[in-house]
Design a protein around this motif. Structure first.
Motif, PDB file in Angstrom:
ATOM      1  N   GLN A 190      -1.163   2.554  -7.949  1.00  0.00           N
ATOM      2  CA  GLN A 190      -0.555   1.503  -7.139  1.00  0.00           C
ATOM      3  C   GLN A 190       0.415   0.648  -7.948  1.00  0.00           C
ATOM      4  O   GLN A 190       1.543   0.442  -7.562  1.00  0.00           O
ATOM      5  N   GLY A 191      -0.072   0.113  -9.066  1.00  0.00           N
ATOM      6  CA  GLY A 191       0.696  -0.809  -9.888  1.00  0.00           C
ATOM      7  C   GLY A 191      -0.230  -1.870 -10.437  1.00  0.00           C
ATOM      8  O   GLY A 191      -1.423  -1.639 -10.581  1.00  0.00           O
ATOM      9  N   VAL A 192       0.310  -3.036 -10.710  1.00  0.00           N
ATOM     10  CA  VAL A 192      -0.479  -4.122 -11.289  1.00  0.00           C
ATOM     11  C   VAL A 192      -0.839  -5.124 -10.201  1.00  0.00           C
ATOM     12  O   VAL A 192       0.046  -5.717  -9.581  1.00  0.00           O
ATOM     13  N   GLY A 193      -2.127  -5.298  -9.986  1.00  0.00           N
ATOM     14  CA  GLY A 193      -2.607  -6.262  -9.010  1.00  0.00           C
ATOM     15  C   GLY A 193      -2.612  -7.665  -9.588  1.00  0.00           C
ATOM     16  O   GLY A 193      -2.878  -7.856 -10.780  1.00  0.00           O
TER      17      GLY A 193
ATOM     18  N   ALA B  41       7.083   7.159 -13.179  1.00  0.00           N
ATOM     19  CA  ALA B  41       6.299   8.379 -13.401  1.00  0.00           C
ATOM     20  C   ALA B  41       5.614   8.360 -14.768  1.00  0.00           C
ATOM     21  O   ALA B  41       4.519   8.911 -14.925  1.00  0.00           O
ATOM     22  N   ASP B  42       6.239   7.730 -15.768  1.00  0.00           N
ATOM     23  CA  ASP B  42       5.611   7.615 -17.087  1.00  0.00           C
ATOM     24  C   ASP B  42       4.360   6.739 -17.038  1.00  0.00           C
ATOM     25  O   ASP B  42       3.519   6.810 -17.936  1.00  0.00           O
ATOM     26  N   LEU B  43       4.245   5.924 -16.007  1.00  0.00           N
ATOM     27  CA  LEU B  43       3.085   5.038 -15.839  1.00  0.00           C
ATOM     28  C   LEU B  43       2.054   5.621 -14.885  1.00  0.00           C
ATOM     29  O   LEU B  43       1.099   4.959 -14.519  1.00  0.00           O
ATOM     30  N   GLY B  44       2.287   6.850 -14.443  1.00  0.00           N
ATOM     31  CA  GLY B  44       1.366   7.501 -13.518  1.00  0.00           C
ATOM     32  C   GLY B  44       1.551   7.066 -12.077  1.00  0.00           C
ATOM     33  O   GLY B  44       0.636   7.187 -11.264  1.00  0.00           O
ATOM     34  N   LEU B  45       2.741   6.566 -11.757  1.00  0.00           N
ATOM     35  CA  LEU B  45       3.020   6.106 -10.403  1.00  0.00           C
ATOM     36  C   LEU B  45       4.018   7.042  -9.735  1.00  0.00           C
ATOM     37  O   LEU B  45       4.841   7.665 -10.407  1.00  0.00           O
ATOM     38  N   PRO B  46       3.934   7.130  -8.408  1.00  0.00           N
ATOM     39  CA  PRO B  46       4.892   8.019  -7.697  1.00  0.00           C
ATOM     40  C   PRO B  46       6.320   7.506  -7.782  1.00  0.00           C
ATOM     41  O   PRO B  46       6.581   6.376  -8.030  1.00  0.00           O
TER      42      PRO B  46
END
Length: 154
Positions: free
Chosen positions: A49-52, A149-154
């Motif tokens: 998702q990202g950073v909550g 993508a390097d952070l594992g995000l779409p």
């Protein structure tokens, strides 16, 4: 001018992942009337998702995000010794979106139990910074531009 950043690699991605997973707070940058404004915010990496960030509507930064969701977040702490600029840090740049606070409640409180004091307050909402790019500074002379993508995000 030549780009002085190194290409992303497995070591850079692993360090970025460690910084994100280990972060309990970060410096959140928002735009307030077109001017940058930075504040400390509690954070939790929400894989995929990202950073909550649990933010109160009473805060200037939450109000600013409702007007312009463009934001950045700096995570990574300077160690107790040495020059602070030699310690790794990661700056995320993207857009903040609201998440379903009830859906994430158990996960958030498992990771941040002290937030139980205010998690259910009506003025608190769960925001997620969804980065489209990042800058990893792994120490002197080791800077990397990272994509989502390097952070594992779409």
């Amino acid at each position: 001018m030549t780009d002085t950043h190194r290409p992303s690699d497995d070591d850079a991605r692993a360090l970025a992942d460690a910084l994100l997973r280990g972060a309990t707070h970060g410096a959140l940058g928002t735009l307030d009337g077109g001017a940058p404004m930075v504040t400390r915010a509690g954070v939790l990496w929400l894989a995929g998702q990202g950073v909550g960030m649990l933010l109160s509507d009473l805060s200037d930064h939450a109000r600013a995000l409702r007007i312009d969701p463009s934001a950045s977040l700096l995570v990574g702490e300077a160690g107790p010794r040495g020059d602070p600029l030699t310690h790794p840090r990661l700056t995320l740049v993207g857009r903040a979106v609201l998440l379903d606070k009830a859906f994430w409640r158990d996960r958030w409180l498992a990771a941040r139990p002290k937030a139980a004091l205010y998690y259910d307050f009506a003025d608190f909402h769960l925001w997620c910074l969804r980065p489209d790019r990042a800058l990893l500074n792994a120490g002197f002379g080791r800077a990397y531009r990272l994509a989502s993508a390097d952070l594992g995000l779409p």
